[in-house]
Design an enzyme around this catalytic site. Structure first.
Site, PDB file in Angstrom:
ATOM      1  N   SER A  41       0.409  -0.909  -0.195  1.00 39.89           N
ATOM      2  CA  SER A  41       0.044  -0.075   0.117  1.00 39.89           C
ATOM      3  C   SER A  41       0.833   1.410   0.045  1.00 39.89           C
ATOM      4  CB  SER A  41      -0.940  -0.202   1.390  1.00 39.89           C
ATOM      5  OG  SER A  41      -1.919   1.458   1.437  1.00 39.89           O
ATOM      6  N   TYR A  87      -1.831  -1.393  10.851  1.00 38.09           N
ATOM      7  CA  TYR A  87      -2.062  -1.923   9.532  1.00 38.09           C
ATOM      8  C   TYR A  87      -1.430  -1.603   9.221  1.00 38.09           C
ATOM      9  CZ  TYR A  87      -4.572  -2.135   4.606  1.00 38.09           C
ATOM     10  OH  TYR A  87      -3.977  -2.166   3.583  1.00 38.09           O
ATOM     11  N   LYS A 113       1.912  -4.049   6.238  1.00 40.64           N
ATOM     12  CA  LYS A 113       2.492  -4.118   4.700  1.00 40.64           C
ATOM     13  C   LYS A 113       3.581  -3.719   5.090  1.00 40.64           C
ATOM     14  CE  LYS A 113      -1.458  -4.415   3.568  1.00 40.64           C
ATOM     15  NZ  LYS A 113      -1.687  -5.786   2.738  1.00 40.64           N
TER      16      LYS A 113
END
Ligand code: NAD
Ligand code: WQD
Length: 339
Positions: free
Chosen positions: A125, A150, A154
């Site tokens: 992302s 979150y 990644k």
């Protein structure tokens, strides 16, 4: 060629399955249905006239993952979408995110490195760049301290793959750093299915226009941008899906590339929240009810991609406009009226 798509019933996964099947790949989907529905299989079948093989599997279940790979030891490539993706939820329940997004990745890689063909595309992302110092954002931009668990999954996910590529000679990986995926398949047979109140801009817009939400809150109009609202790079989900097929073909067929590569996947065009609203109104011929409210904590001011590397090395470029993406999102929303 047999491709495993984890999280293949989710938003980006389902569109990628369509793109893969359209190019003749045999697809195996695993998904635990935590954020998707079996109905998505019908949508994929309607579009491609082919039902992919589906197995309900939770990638946190190591023994189940091992037995899945015993059965499917002839997989040529993996596209790994399965993960939890709600930024706010990850702040409240970080351990769920570390388990679901990282333990699963480790189990998957442990099995992948036993196969003859060890190719994986990872869903990363633009969130890894945080508030970037320069725009547009190139792959050379530093990865900034993650603003949420979150986002951290990644960053750590990429590191896990880098370390694994260094240790396993035959493992090849591409990490795709998505900007803001929106839209739906133009047939409106598949699209985005947010659970509960949408956190992302475009599903909130379409749900407001259809009457499921009273009004859209625009988070802040006092940012240092032309109209004061934040800027993002919104990419049509079918353009993003096609980038996965091209990336997979690169690692499956070329011999001399680095074992781990990163590509930004965006359009290269930044649009403000007010510009997205205007484009939605043009595309849908609907008037949107919205008001300006305070800034949302954690939002970066502006993020859009430098797409040169993807354009030149992958030979991929986004084809669809913002208005096309919003029109497709709107057509999809209209199919969801009674859901
Ligand atoms: P999504 O929630 O629609 O799809 C993810 C799918 O994975 C769902 O179908 C869910 O049921 C499944 N899944 C989750 N945990 C699982 C598990 N343990 N085992 C098996 N299946 C599991 O999300 P999406 O928007 O399609 O995102 C796909 C990937 O792209 C994710 O990794 C996400 O973090 C990443 N990503 C998404 C965005 C975005 O804005 N949508 C942006 C950047 C990156
Ligand atoms: C876009 C713009 C909001 C909702 C998030 C994740 C990121 C990535 C993509 C996975 C922002 C504004 C939004 C609303 C608004 N996901 N907005 N009213 O924040 O760029 O990225 O999704 O990796 O990690 O953080 O996307 O769609 O939430 O917001 O004004 O009701 O719309 O402030 O400027 P974001 P978004």
């Amino acid at each position: 060629m047999k491709i495993l798509v984890t999280g293949g019933l989710g938003f980006i996964g389902s569109h990628t399955v369509v793109a893969l099947q359209k190019k003749g790949y045999e697809v195996v989907i695993v998904d635990n249905l935590s954020n998707s529905s079996l109905k998505v299989l019908d949508g994929i079948t309607l579009i491609t006239s082919k039902t992919p093989h589906f197995e309900k599997l939770d990638l946190r279940d190591k023994l189940e993952v091992n037995s899945f790979f015993k059965k499917h030891n002839d997989i040529n490539g993996v596209i790994h979408f399965a993960a939890s993706k709600a930024v706010g939820e990850s702040v409240e329940n970080p351990l769920l995110y570390y388990e679901n997004n990282l333990a699963s990745l480790a189990y998957l890689l442990q099995n992948l490195v036993q196969l003859k063909e060890q190719n994986i595309i990872f869903s990363s992302s633009c969130t890894v760049y945080g508030e970037a110092d320069e725009l547009p954002i190139s792959e050379e931009a530093p990865v900034k301290k993650a603003m949420s668990p979150y986002g951290n999954t990644k960053q750590i996910g990429e590191e896990i793959i880098i370390d694994s590529c260094a240790a396993h000679q035959h493992l090849k990986a591409i990490s795709l750093r998505y900007f803001n995926p929106i839209g739906a398949h133009p047939t409106a047979h598949i699209g985005e299915l947010p659970l509960g109140t949408p956190q992302n801009l475009v599903p909130f817009i379409t749900q407001t226009a259809i009457g499921k939400r009273k009004e859209l809150s625009v988070f802040g109009d006092d940012y240092p941008t032309e109209d004061g609202t934040c800027i993002r790079d919104y990419i049509h989900v079918m353009d993003l899906a096609e980038a996965h097929v091209v990336a997979l073909e690169r690692i499956m067929h070329s011999k001399d590339n680095a074992s781990f590569e990163v590509f930004n996947v965006g359009t290269g065009i930044g649009s403000s929240v007010l510009e997205v609203i205007q484009a939605f109104e043009n595309a849908s011929h609907e008037k949107l009810n919205y008001k300006i409210v305070d800034r949302r904590a954690g939002d970066v001011i502006a993020a859009f991609a430098d797409t040169q590397k993807a354009n030149e090395v992958l030979g991929w470029k986004a084809q669809r406009s913002l208005e096309q993406a919003l029109k497709d999102a709107w057509e999809w929303e209209k199919t969801q009226v009674n859901t």
